[in-house]
Design a protein around this motif. Structure first.
Motif, short mmCIF file in Angstrom:
data_model
loop_
_atom_site.label_atom_id
_atom_site.label_comp_id
_atom_site.label_asym_id
_atom_site.label_seq_id
_atom_site.Cartn_x
_atom_site.Cartn_y
_atom_site.Cartn_z
N ASN A 52 -6.74 -29.22 -25.11
CA ASN A 52 -6.28 -29.45 -23.74
C ASN A 52 -5.10 -28.56 -23.38
O ASN A 52 -5.06 -27.95 -22.32
CB ASN A 52 -5.95 -30.92 -23.53
N HIS A 53 -4.10 -28.52 -24.26
CA HIS A 53 -2.97 -27.63 -24.02
C HIS A 53 -2.17 -27.41 -25.29
O HIS A 53 -2.31 -28.16 -26.26
CB HIS A 53 -2.05 -28.15 -22.91
N ILE A 54 -1.34 -26.38 -25.24
CA ILE A 54 -0.33 -26.12 -26.27
C ILE A 54 1.00 -26.19 -25.56
O ILE A 54 1.16 -25.59 -24.48
CB ILE A 54 -0.53 -24.75 -26.93
N LEU B 47 0.87 -33.60 -33.01
CA LEU B 47 -0.47 -33.56 -32.40
C LEU B 47 -0.59 -34.66 -31.37
O LEU B 47 -0.24 -35.80 -31.64
CB LEU B 47 -1.52 -33.71 -33.50
N GLU B 48 -1.05 -34.30 -30.18
CA GLU B 48 -1.25 -35.27 -29.11
C GLU B 48 -2.75 -35.44 -28.87
O GLU B 48 -3.50 -34.46 -28.89
CB GLU B 48 -0.58 -34.71 -27.83
N PHE B 49 -3.17 -36.66 -28.68
CA PHE B 49 -4.53 -36.92 -28.20
C PHE B 49 -4.43 -37.33 -26.74
O PHE B 49 -3.57 -38.12 -26.38
CB PHE B 49 -5.19 -38.09 -28.96
N LEU C 9 -1.04 -23.66 -21.19
CA LEU C 9 0.20 -23.79 -21.96
C LEU C 9 1.14 -24.61 -21.11
O LEU C 9 1.13 -24.51 -19.88
CB LEU C 9 0.82 -22.42 -22.22
N GLU C 10 1.95 -25.41 -21.76
CA GLU C 10 2.98 -26.16 -21.06
C GLU C 10 4.32 -25.73 -21.60
O GLU C 10 4.60 -25.90 -22.78
CB GLU C 10 2.81 -27.66 -21.30
N LEU C 11 5.12 -25.13 -20.73
CA LEU C 11 6.47 -24.77 -21.13
C LEU C 11 7.33 -26.00 -20.89
O LEU C 11 7.33 -26.55 -19.79
CB LEU C 11 6.95 -23.57 -20.30
N HIS D 126 5.89 -26.90 -29.78
CA HIS D 126 6.35 -28.28 -29.95
C HIS D 126 5.20 -29.20 -30.35
O HIS D 126 5.33 -30.02 -31.22
CB HIS D 126 7.02 -28.76 -28.66
N HIS D 127 4.07 -29.07 -29.68
CA HIS D 127 2.88 -29.83 -30.05
C HIS D 127 1.65 -29.18 -29.46
O HIS D 127 1.75 -28.28 -28.62
CB HIS D 127 2.98 -31.30 -29.58
N TYR D 128 0.50 -29.63 -29.93
CA TYR D 128 -0.75 -29.22 -29.29
C TYR D 128 -1.55 -30.48 -28.99
O TYR D 128 -1.31 -31.53 -29.59
CB TYR D 128 -1.53 -28.22 -30.15
N CYS D 129 -2.43 -30.37 -28.03
CA CYS D 129 -3.12 -31.56 -27.53
C CYS D 129 -4.62 -31.36 -27.56
O CYS D 129 -5.14 -30.40 -27.00
CB CYS D 129 -2.65 -31.85 -26.10
N LEU D 130 -5.29 -32.29 -28.22
CA LEU D 130 -6.75 -32.29 -28.28
C LEU D 130 -7.29 -33.45 -27.44
O LEU D 130 -6.68 -34.52 -27.40
CB LEU D 130 -7.21 -32.43 -29.74
#
Ligand code: CO
Length: 134
Positions: A6-8, A129-131, A53-55, A78-82
Protein backbone atom coordinates in the motif's frame (compact mmCIF):
# COMPACT_ATOMS: atom_id res chain seq x y z
CA UNK A 1 -3.57 -13.33 3.45
CA UNK A 2 -1.21 -10.55 2.26
CA UNK A 3 -2.20 -8.36 -0.67
CA UNK A 4 -0.55 -5.38 -2.34
CA UNK A 5 2.07 -3.01 -1.06
CA UNK A 6 0.00 0.00 0.00
CA UNK A 7 2.75 2.45 0.89
CA UNK A 8 6.25 2.98 2.23
CA UNK A 9 6.54 5.62 4.92
CA UNK A 10 9.73 7.67 5.17
CA UNK A 11 10.38 9.88 8.19
CA UNK A 12 12.03 13.13 7.15
CA UNK A 13 13.73 15.90 9.15
CA UNK A 14 12.67 18.62 6.67
CA UNK A 15 9.31 18.14 4.95
CA UNK A 16 9.70 21.00 2.47
CA UNK A 17 13.10 19.72 1.35
CA UNK A 18 11.83 16.16 1.08
CA UNK A 19 8.85 17.31 -0.98
CA UNK A 20 11.13 19.32 -3.25
CA UNK A 21 13.33 16.28 -3.74
CA UNK A 22 10.43 14.17 -5.00
CA UNK A 23 8.66 16.94 -6.91
CA UNK A 24 11.48 19.04 -8.38
CA UNK A 25 14.34 16.56 -8.64
CA UNK A 26 12.51 13.30 -9.36
CA UNK A 27 9.42 14.76 -11.06
CA UNK A 28 6.84 12.91 -8.97
CA UNK A 29 3.26 13.94 -8.19
CA UNK A 30 3.08 15.10 -4.57
CA UNK A 31 0.18 16.16 -2.36
CA UNK A 32 -0.07 19.22 -0.18
CA UNK A 33 1.04 18.62 3.43
CA UNK A 34 -1.71 17.17 5.57
CA UNK A 35 -1.78 17.39 9.38
CA UNK A 36 -2.96 14.22 11.10
CA UNK A 37 -3.02 15.27 14.77
CA UNK A 38 -4.41 11.91 15.95
CA UNK A 39 -1.33 10.21 14.46
CA UNK A 40 1.15 12.89 15.49
CA UNK A 41 2.38 13.46 11.95
CA UNK A 42 2.21 15.80 9.01
CA UNK A 43 2.29 13.83 5.77
CA UNK A 44 2.98 14.47 2.13
CA UNK A 45 1.92 11.71 -0.26
CA UNK A 46 4.08 10.92 -3.26
CA UNK A 47 1.97 9.20 -5.91
CA UNK A 48 3.77 6.49 -7.85
CA UNK A 49 2.18 4.34 -10.56
CA UNK A 50 2.13 1.18 -8.47
CA UNK A 51 2.16 2.46 -4.90
CA UNK A 52 2.74 5.58 -2.85
CA UNK A 53 5.31 6.98 -0.49
CA UNK A 54 4.33 8.84 2.63
CA UNK A 55 6.74 11.44 3.87
CA UNK A 56 6.24 11.73 7.62
CA UNK A 57 7.17 14.73 9.70
CA UNK A 58 6.54 15.01 13.47
CA UNK A 59 3.48 16.92 14.63
CA UNK A 60 3.16 17.72 18.34
CA UNK A 61 5.28 16.79 21.34
CA UNK A 62 4.14 13.16 21.50
CA UNK A 63 4.75 12.36 17.85
CA UNK A 64 5.81 8.71 17.30
CA UNK A 65 8.23 9.96 14.63
CA UNK A 66 10.21 12.21 16.97
CA UNK A 67 12.33 9.50 18.59
CA UNK A 68 12.94 7.85 15.24
CA UNK A 69 14.36 11.10 13.86
CA UNK A 70 16.54 11.58 16.93
CA UNK A 71 18.15 8.23 16.12
CA UNK A 72 18.06 8.67 12.36
CA UNK A 73 18.93 12.32 11.91
CA UNK A 74 18.91 12.19 8.09
CA UNK A 75 15.52 10.42 8.11
CA UNK A 76 14.84 6.88 6.94
CA UNK A 77 12.25 4.22 6.18
CA UNK A 78 9.89 4.21 9.16
CA UNK A 79 7.49 1.46 8.10
CA UNK A 80 5.92 -0.23 5.14
CA UNK A 81 2.28 -1.14 4.72
CA UNK A 82 0.78 -4.26 3.20
CA UNK A 83 -2.91 -4.62 2.41
CA UNK A 84 -5.05 -7.31 4.00
CA UNK A 85 -8.66 -8.16 3.20
CA UNK A 86 -9.67 -8.89 6.77
CA UNK A 87 -7.70 -7.18 9.53
CA UNK A 88 -9.25 -9.24 12.33
CA UNK A 89 -8.19 -12.44 10.56
CA UNK A 90 -4.68 -10.99 10.07
CA UNK A 91 -4.49 -10.14 13.79
CA UNK A 92 -5.64 -13.65 14.79
CA UNK A 93 -3.07 -15.16 12.44
CA UNK A 94 -0.31 -12.98 13.94
CA UNK A 95 -1.39 -13.86 17.50
CA UNK A 96 -1.46 -17.57 16.65
CA UNK A 97 2.23 -17.24 15.69
CA UNK A 98 3.17 -15.21 18.80
CA UNK A 99 3.85 -12.14 16.72
CA UNK A 100 3.65 -8.97 18.79
CA UNK A 101 1.34 -6.12 17.82
CA UNK A 102 1.88 -2.51 18.85
CA UNK A 103 -0.41 -0.66 21.23
CA UNK A 104 -3.36 -2.58 22.64
CA UNK A 105 -3.35 -4.95 19.69
CA UNK A 106 -6.63 -3.64 18.34
CA UNK A 107 -7.03 -2.07 14.90
CA UNK A 108 -7.17 1.73 14.73
CA UNK A 109 -8.42 3.97 11.95
CA UNK A 110 -5.31 4.89 9.98
CA UNK A 111 -4.24 7.82 7.85
CA UNK A 112 -6.53 6.74 4.98
CA UNK A 113 -9.66 6.22 7.06
CA UNK A 114 -9.25 2.43 7.07
CA UNK A 115 -8.45 0.03 9.92
CA UNK A 116 -4.73 -0.52 10.51
CA UNK A 117 -2.53 -2.43 12.93
CA UNK A 118 1.25 -2.33 13.41
CA UNK A 119 3.42 -5.43 13.83
CA UNK A 120 6.40 -5.15 16.17
CA UNK A 121 9.61 -4.71 14.15
CA UNK A 122 11.39 -7.38 16.22
CA UNK A 123 8.82 -9.89 15.00
CA UNK A 124 8.81 -8.60 11.41
CA UNK A 125 12.37 -8.84 10.09
CA UNK A 126 13.50 -5.64 11.79
CA UNK A 127 11.16 -3.22 10.05
CA UNK A 128 7.92 -1.83 11.44
CA UNK A 129 5.11 -3.37 9.39
CA UNK A 130 1.60 -1.99 9.02
CA UNK A 131 -1.42 -3.93 7.83
CA UNK A 132 -4.25 -1.94 6.31
CA UNK A 133 -7.65 -3.44 5.59
CA UNK A 134 -8.84 -2.62 2.07
CO1 CO B 1 1.47 3.90 7.13
Amino acid sequence: MIGKLNHIAIAVPDLAKATEFYHDVLGARVSDPQDLPEHGVTTVFVELDNTKLELLYPLGEKSPIKKFLEKNTAGGIHHYCLEVEDIDAAISQARAHNIRLLGDGLPKIGAHGKPVIFIHPKDALGCLLEFEEV
